[in-house]
Design a protein around this motif. Structure first.
Motif, PDB file in Angstrom:
ATOM      1  N   GLY A  20     -65.520  34.524 -63.081  1.00  0.00           N
ATOM      2  CA  GLY A  20     -65.488  35.243 -64.355  1.00  0.00           C
ATOM      3  C   GLY A  20     -64.355  36.241 -64.446  1.00  0.00           C
ATOM      4  N   ARG A  21     -63.745  36.545 -63.303  1.00  0.00           N
ATOM      5  CA  ARG A  21     -62.632  37.493 -63.233  1.00  0.00           C
ATOM      6  C   ARG A  21     -63.006  38.821 -63.871  1.00  0.00           C
ATOM      7  NH1 ARG A  21     -60.544  35.908 -59.299  1.00  0.00           N
ATOM      8  NH2 ARG A  21     -58.757  37.242 -59.626  1.00  0.00           N
ATOM      9  N   GLY A  22     -64.278  39.229 -63.734  1.00  0.00           N
ATOM     10  CA  GLY A  22     -64.716  40.524 -64.229  1.00  0.00           C
ATOM     11  C   GLY A  22     -65.066  40.571 -65.695  1.00  0.00           C
ATOM     12  N   GLU A  23     -64.941  39.482 -66.404  1.00  0.00           N
ATOM     13  CA  GLU A  23     -65.202  39.502 -67.841  1.00  0.00           C
ATOM     14  C   GLU A  23     -66.486  38.764 -68.212  1.00  0.00           C
ATOM     15  OE1 GLU A  23     -61.755  38.090 -69.887  1.00  0.00           O
ATOM     16  OE2 GLU A  23     -60.432  39.474 -68.846  1.00  0.00           O
ATOM     17  N   ASP A  24     -66.676  37.593 -67.665  1.00  0.00           N
ATOM     18  CA  ASP A  24     -67.803  36.743 -68.052  1.00  0.00           C
ATOM     19  C   ASP A  24     -68.770  36.509 -66.895  1.00  0.00           C
ATOM     20  OD1 ASP A  24     -66.560  36.399 -70.531  1.00  0.00           O
ATOM     21  OD2 ASP A  24     -65.431  34.667 -69.820  1.00  0.00           O
ATOM     22  N   ASP A  25     -68.944  37.509 -66.038  1.00  0.00           N
ATOM     23  CA  ASP A  25     -69.751  37.322 -64.841  1.00  0.00           C
ATOM     24  C   ASP A  25     -71.158  36.811 -65.148  1.00  0.00           C
ATOM     25  OD1 ASP A  25     -67.508  38.406 -63.732  1.00  0.00           O
ATOM     26  OD2 ASP A  25     -68.478  40.193 -62.922  1.00  0.00           O
ATOM     27  N   GLU A  26     -71.815  37.394 -66.142  1.00  0.00           N
ATOM     28  CA  GLU A  26     -73.195  37.001 -66.449  1.00  0.00           C
ATOM     29  C   GLU A  26     -73.262  35.582 -66.996  1.00  0.00           C
ATOM     30  OE1 GLU A  26     -75.114  39.942 -68.857  1.00  0.00           O
ATOM     31  OE2 GLU A  26     -74.590  41.564 -67.475  1.00  0.00           O
ATOM     32  N   VAL A  27     -72.288  35.215 -67.811  1.00  0.00           N
ATOM     33  CA  VAL A  27     -72.256  33.863 -68.364  1.00  0.00           C
ATOM     34  C   VAL A  27     -72.023  32.856 -67.240  1.00  0.00           C
ATOM     35  CG1 VAL A  27     -70.982  32.297 -69.890  1.00  0.00           C
ATOM     36  CG2 VAL A  27     -71.450  34.646 -70.623  1.00  0.00           C
ATOM     37  N   ILE A  28     -71.073  33.152 -66.373  1.00  0.00           N
ATOM     38  CA  ILE A  28     -70.781  32.263 -65.239  1.00  0.00           C
ATOM     39  C   ILE A  28     -71.996  32.181 -64.323  1.00  0.00           C
ATOM     40  CG2 ILE A  28     -69.322  31.896 -63.209  1.00  0.00           C
ATOM     41  CD1 ILE A  28     -67.786  31.445 -65.758  1.00  0.00           C
ATOM     42  N   ASP A  29     -72.662  33.313 -64.096  1.00  0.00           N
ATOM     43  CA  ASP A  29     -73.848  33.323 -63.244  1.00  0.00           C
ATOM     44  C   ASP A  29     -74.912  32.375 -63.801  1.00  0.00           C
ATOM     45  OD1 ASP A  29     -75.257  34.590 -60.919  1.00  0.00           O
ATOM     46  OD2 ASP A  29     -76.648  35.154 -62.509  1.00  0.00           O
ATOM     47  N   ALA A  30     -75.122  32.407 -65.101  1.00  0.00           N
ATOM     48  CA  ALA A  30     -76.101  31.510 -65.739  1.00  0.00           C
ATOM     49  C   ALA A  30     -75.654  30.050 -65.611  1.00  0.00           C
ATOM     50  CB  ALA A  30     -76.281  31.888 -67.206  1.00  0.00           C
ATOM     51  N   GLU A  31     -74.359  29.792 -65.767  1.00  0.00           N
ATOM     52  CA  GLU A  31     -73.848  28.424 -65.631  1.00  0.00           C
ATOM     53  C   GLU A  31     -73.994  27.922 -64.192  1.00  0.00           C
ATOM     54  OE1 GLU A  31     -69.866  28.838 -67.072  1.00  0.00           O
ATOM     55  OE2 GLU A  31     -70.456  28.659 -69.162  1.00  0.00           O
ATOM     56  N   LEU A  32     -73.763  28.804 -63.231  1.00  0.00           N
ATOM     57  CA  LEU A  32     -73.948  28.424 -61.828  1.00  0.00           C
ATOM     58  C   LEU A  32     -75.409  28.061 -61.558  1.00  0.00           C
ATOM     59  CD1 LEU A  32     -71.717  31.111 -60.083  1.00  0.00           C
ATOM     60  CD2 LEU A  32     -71.391  28.633 -59.956  1.00  0.00           C
ATOM     61  N   GLU A  33     -76.310  28.847 -62.097  1.00  0.00           N
ATOM     62  CA  GLU A  33     -77.735  28.564 -61.876  1.00  0.00           C
ATOM     63  C   GLU A  33     -78.144  27.255 -62.551  1.00  0.00           C
ATOM     64  OE1 GLU A  33     -81.139  28.871 -59.996  1.00  0.00           O
ATOM     65  OE2 GLU A  33     -79.395  30.131 -59.660  1.00  0.00           O
TER      66      GLU A  33
END
Length: 147
Positions: free
Chosen positions: A37-50
């Motif tokens: 996410g490079r510090g911007e989309d961490d939560e979105v990326i976290d959900a996509e990873l899950e």
């Protein structure tokens, strides 16, 4: 240079997908999300990873090798883009992989050798090995030119 980044992305995706199905996943997911996410989309990326983890586990449970390969391919492409778009990402990913490599479960290792015997006729089993031992103590070599 592009081939090196592609290899690094493939290694990163393999590590990421390998960890998805382990107990270590909960510990490393956040770090991977921050990297991607490079510090911007961490939560979105976290959900996509899950979500990808759930897809991977379901695919493996159902014997769907193509589905599991699709998850790995998706993250390989995303990691490759992250590496291409951000020059600092290469060192960061290498550090993450170096740190995570020992956490991966050691799977079975397989080595395939293809040996060929030619130039003769053999009427008994032929053994090809790097070492063959009968557990007998070794003796000094004997033959012409030895004392």
């Amino acid at each position: 240079m592009e081939a090196e980044l592609a290899a690094l992305a493939a290694s990163g995706a393999t590590t990421l997908v390998g960890l998805m199905a382990t107990e270590a996943w909960t510990q490393v997911r956040g770090r991977l999300a921050r990297f991607l996410g490079r510090g911007e989309d961490d939560e979105v990326i976290d959900a996509e990873l899950e979500e990808s983890r759930e897809e991977l586990i379901a695919a493996r449970r159902n014997g769907d090798e193509d589905g599991a390969a699709d998850v790995a391919a998706e993250w390989r492409i995303r990691i490759r883009r992250a590496l291409r778009d951000n020059p600092e990402a290469e060192q960061e990913l290498r550090a993450i992989l170096d740190e995570l490599a020992p956490r991966q479960a050691a799977g079975p290792s397989v080595a395939i050798n293809h040996n060929t015997i030619s130039g003769g006729h053999y009427n008994a089993p032929v053994i090809m090995a790097q070492w063959v031992s009968d557990s007998a103590p070794s003796t000094a070599p004997r033959g012409p030119g030895t004392a």
